[in-house]
Design a protein around this motif. Structure first.
Motif, mmCIF file in Angstrom:
data_model
loop_
_atom_site.group_PDB
_atom_site.id
_atom_site.type_symbol
_atom_site.label_atom_id
_atom_site.label_comp_id
_atom_site.label_asym_id
_atom_site.label_seq_id
_atom_site.Cartn_x
_atom_site.Cartn_y
_atom_site.Cartn_z
ATOM 1 N N ILE A 193 -2.939 -11.374 -7.018
ATOM 2 C CA ILE A 193 -3.809 -10.233 -7.302
ATOM 3 C C ILE A 193 -3.394 -9.656 -8.646
ATOM 4 O O ILE A 193 -2.250 -9.838 -9.077
ATOM 5 C CB ILE A 193 -3.701 -9.152 -6.190
ATOM 6 N N MET A 194 -4.309 -8.977 -9.337
ATOM 7 C CA MET A 194 -3.972 -8.272 -10.571
ATOM 8 C C MET A 194 -4.420 -6.816 -10.423
ATOM 9 O O MET A 194 -5.522 -6.538 -9.941
ATOM 10 C CB MET A 194 -4.637 -8.926 -11.779
ATOM 11 N N ASN A 195 -3.550 -5.901 -10.820
ATOM 12 C CA ASN A 195 -3.775 -4.472 -10.625
ATOM 13 C C ASN A 195 -3.840 -3.738 -11.961
ATOM 14 O O ASN A 195 -3.020 -3.973 -12.856
ATOM 15 C CB ASN A 195 -2.633 -3.875 -9.798
ATOM 16 N N TYR A 196 -4.798 -2.830 -12.084
ATOM 17 C CA TYR A 196 -4.965 -2.021 -13.290
ATOM 18 C C TYR A 196 -4.120 -0.757 -13.151
ATOM 19 O O TYR A 196 -4.348 0.052 -12.248
ATOM 20 C CB TYR A 196 -6.438 -1.666 -13.472
ATOM 21 N N ARG A 197 -3.170 -0.587 -14.067
ATOM 22 C CA ARG A 197 -2.242 0.536 -13.987
ATOM 23 C C ARG A 197 -2.398 1.459 -15.189
ATOM 24 O O ARG A 197 -2.203 1.045 -16.327
ATOM 25 C CB ARG A 197 -0.796 0.033 -13.928
ATOM 26 N N ASP A 198 -2.768 2.699 -14.904
ATOM 27 C CA ASP A 198 -2.929 3.699 -15.954
ATOM 28 C C ASP A 198 -1.950 4.841 -15.686
ATOM 29 O O ASP A 198 -2.162 5.649 -14.774
ATOM 30 C CB ASP A 198 -4.370 4.223 -15.964
#
Length: 222
Positions: A115-120
């Motif tokens: 999985i790939m997660n968007y981290r802000d």
């Protein structure tokens, strides 16, 4: 007079030949210039590197760090908008797992956790009332729908440390998740990543960076 007549005809013929040759040379040069200025499909080329698209925005990664789990056929990746930002939480990054061998239409389920997660770091949710767990716990504002993740890995070179791949997923806002009573909301945001001969540098391995299947839908910051 006869000699002059023949001389005039000869000069006229040479002039026509010169004009014809000049026109042909110009056409050949245009052809070569078109190939130089417009190579391939309309002159459009895709540069090597990594592009991330999310919620109407697009950026090119400044750096990628990877953790070596190739013995288990995957890499833990940190794709950084600015170099070093994932360690300091100073800018946006995408973190997760991709296979280290070629795959087609692989999913979270078929790979046991890719999985790939968007981290802000500028969007971290604090659970003041303990709705999601312990009161005061902090969570990433954007979370990936696990079942939506799809990856294609076309090439990996573990000597040159390069990868070509792409992935897609849907992402939800944690506020919408809470408003939906702890269910995946209907309002989702597309996440896309494209890696073309993208290079990475190795990062030290930590147990927390190993891939695992999880029933947890929202991710805590720490």
């Amino acid at each position: 007079m006869k000699a002059l007549k023949f001389l005039g005809i000869a000069l006229l013929a040479c002039g026509l030949m010169f004009t014809s040759c000049k026109k042909d040379d110009k056409t050949a040069n245009n052809g070569n210039n078109d190939q130089t200025e417009n190579p391939g499909d309309g002159g459009q080329t895709t540069p090597d590197g990594t592009t991330i698209k999310f919620n109407g925005t697009s950026w090119t990664a400044a750096a990628i760090e990877a953790i070596d789990f190739t013995a288990e056929s995957y890499l833990t990746l940190y794709i950084e908008k600015t170099a070093g930002c994932s360690s300091q939480y100073s800018d946006i990054f995408v973190q997760g797992f991709l296979e280290s061998v070629p795959v087609t239409n692989a999913t979270y389920q078929s790979t046991s956790g890719d999985i790939m997660n968007y981290r802000d770091p500028n969007y971290i949710y604090t659970d003041e009332d303990g709705i999601l767990g312990d009161a005061g716990g902090t969570y990433w504002g954007w979370n990936t729908v696990q079942s939506s993740f799809v990856e294609n890995v076309t090439a990996v070179d573990l000597n040159a440390l390069t990868m070509s791949a792409n992935f897609t997923a849907n992402v939800f806002d944690i506020v919408d998740y809470i408003a939906a009573g702890g269910a995946i909301p209907s309002n989702l945001y597309p996440l896309e990543g494209t890696l073309k001969n993208a290079s990475w540098s190795w990062r030290a391995t930590k147990a927390v960076d190993a891939k695992t299947m999880s029933a947890q839908v929202v991710a805590r910051v720490k």
